[in-house]
Enzyme design. Structure first.
Site, PDB file in Angstrom:
ATOM      1  N   GLU A  24       0.834  -1.221   0.000  1.00 46.61           N
ATOM      2  CA  GLU A  24       0.000   0.000   0.000  1.00 46.61           C
ATOM      3  C   GLU A  24       0.862   1.262   0.000  1.00 46.61           C
ATOM      4  OE1 GLU A  24      -3.213  -0.302   2.876  1.00 46.61           O
ATOM      5  OE2 GLU A  24      -4.015  -2.051   1.833  1.00 46.61           O
ATOM      6  N   GLU A  42      -5.346  -7.957  -0.901  1.00 45.62           N
ATOM      7  CA  GLU A  42      -6.119  -7.885   0.350  1.00 45.62           C
ATOM      8  C   GLU A  42      -7.549  -7.572  -0.029  1.00 45.62           C
ATOM      9  OE1 GLU A  42      -4.619  -5.285   3.459  1.00 45.62           O
ATOM     10  OE2 GLU A  42      -2.542  -5.754   2.915  1.00 45.62           O
TER      11      GLU A  42
END
Ligand code: AHR
Length: 486
Positions: free
Chosen positions: A172, A290
């Site tokens: 991320e 995810e």
């Protein structure tokens, strides 16, 4: 019949990559410590692992598990987690504001993966870590030459290489919450340089680039720069999302399928567009590294999400989307696997299988080798920003061995059964259809330590022949039909 599902066994979309049934384990609250690794539990084995957790995970047949984060990966230094446990340094983890003892590290994770029957997928630190550390980790795991690094592994009891095939570079990186946030330009450069040296150490590894988790402002630029600068290194672009039902609006929650579709189709289009423009032929896949439902928890405080039936329907819609996008979605990792936002919750003396466990198990068990291009029509509903959304959410697969058709059907109606005719365009049903249904008394039903079986799977068998099957899908349910065809 108000709904119709048309199946043509000859109309396949792509081979399914079983990596869509992947998992994710992070050093975060009780996922590793107190979940997977729980030496204080009376159930723990001599290495502190929980055989009951391992047995439950084996039921999910996960082909790979991503580790050690997540946000944690951006401050993790793998050398802290190897060697004699009593000598490992405790460190302050700035991702979750916790102290990590480092008692669980690379070798423990690999051992755990072998017991679960899954492959490790490691994410290197591209936050406050450097290229040298990343390439050394590849060498520690996969190296065969006699070097200081591979000697370390041997001293730690592992003569043979761990052979870790999947490697993520960063997590991320597009989020300001990340240790070492990077602009699109900074990350494309970092991925290229990290990836280059990691592949020099082991050319067989597959590289996963951290692409999108923020979904606003620079999505196209991130995809474009990665492909332009690193198409020869890049195997997957990793995208993340979490959904919620904070508004307690069931109909709106049931339209997450539209957002998933929008995002997958968008990223697919961007990859194709840049490849077309740059004349790139190499395959670049999507990893949904995810995904899950998160909103009741305070992740920083380690509060654990207790899932209900509507969350299980959302999990099933994810798998339907991954099957329908089988050509491009070649990996997906439910976040996470134990305790934190996970299908399994433990306490010291046992565990509970959460609602989302059951669709995962059914899809992973019955999904065939090829995704079918299933067409369906029928009743619709409106929710959130969407109108005209089909009440049924459907996907289908075919397994050549055994000539097995699997149909996955989510009925998103809160209170009405969906009367449905399923029509086979080619081939005929060969006599028996197994029907597995995930359901519960109402959409808010949860499995808790006190009441662990409110949501589960029921199984029936139908006799069926010919080219049509009439089904009534119960309200708020996930149904998996497994039929032999001839
Ligand atoms: O899965 C929990 C966290 O959610 C992960 O660490 C991070 O990558 C995401 O924001």
């Amino acid at each position: 019949m108000r709904n119709r599902i048309y199946v043509n066994l000859e109309n396949t979309l792509a081979a399914i990559d079983r990596n869509i049934f992947g998992g994710f384990a992070e050093h975060m609250a009780r996922c590793i410590y107190g979940g997977i690794y729980d030496p204080e539990s009376p159930l723990a084995d001599e290495r502190g692992l929980r055989p009951d957790v391992i047995a439950a995970l084996r039921r999910l047949r996960m082909p790979l598990v991503r580790y050690p984060g997540g946000n944690f990966a951006s401050g993790y230094h793998w050398r802290d987690g190897i060697g004699p446990v009593e000598k490992r340094p405790a460190r302050l983890d700035l991702a979750w504001h916790a102290i990590d003892s480092n008692h669980f590290g690379t070798d423990e994770f690999i051992h755990f993966c072998r017991l679960v029957g899954t492959e490790p997928f490691l994410v290197v630190n591209c936050g406050d870590g450097d290229m040298r550390e990343a390439r050394d980790w590849v060498e520690y795991c996969n190296g065969t030459a006699d070097t200081a690094i591979t000697r370390l592994r041997r001293e730690n009891g592992f003569d043979a290489p761990h052979n870790v095939r999947y490697w993520g570079i960063g997590n991320e990186v597009d989020g300001h919450w990340q240790i070492g946030y990077k602009t699109p330009q900074e990350y494309a450069r970092a991925f290229t340089e990290f990836g280059k040296v990691m592949k020099w150490v082991d050319p067989q590894i597959k590289l996963v680039a951290s692409a999108i988790s923020h979904w606003e402002g620079d999505v196209l630029e991130r995809i474009r720069l990665l492909i332009e600068q690193a198409s020869d290194l890049l195997d997957y672009v990793d995208i993340h999302w979490y959904f919620n039902n904070r508004a307690d609006d069931f109909a709106a929650f049931m339209t997450v399928s539209e957002t998933i579709e929008e995002r997958l189709a968008g990223i697919e289009g961007m990859i194709r567009g840049v490849k077309l423009d740059r004349r790139i032929k190499r395959e670049i896949a999507i990893a949904v590294g995810e995904w899950n439902v998160v909103y009741r928890t305070d992740l920083d405080k380690g509060i654990e999400e207790v899932y209900n039936l509507e969350d299980a329907l959302v999990a099933a819609m994810h798998f339907n989307a991954f099957i329908r996008h089988a050509r491009t979605v070649r990996m997906a990792n439910i976040a996470q696997i134990v305790n934190m936002i996970a299908p399994i919750r433990t306490h010291k003396e046992g565990l509970v299988l959460q609602t989302i466990f059951y669709p995962f198990e059914l899809y992973s068990t019955h999904c065939g080798d090829a995704a079918l291009d299933v067409f369906w029509t029928g009743e619709t509903f409106s929710g959130g920003e969407h109108t005209g959304v089909r009440v049924l959410d459907v996907a289908g697969t075919y397994r050549e061995a055994g000539r097995e058709l699997a149909l996955f059907v989510v009925n998103r109606s809160r209170d009405a059964a969906a009367e449905t005719a399923i029509k086979l365009a080619a081939g005929r049903l060969a006599g028996k259809v197994d029907v597995y249904t995930v359901n519960g008394s109402d959409i808010k039903a949860e499995n808790t330590f006190d009441a662990p079986d409110r949501v589960g799977v029921s199984h029936t068998t139908l006799a069926a022949a010919g080219d049509t099957l009439e089904m009534s899908f119960p309200p708020h349910s996930v149904t998996v039909l497994v039929a032999q065809v001839q």
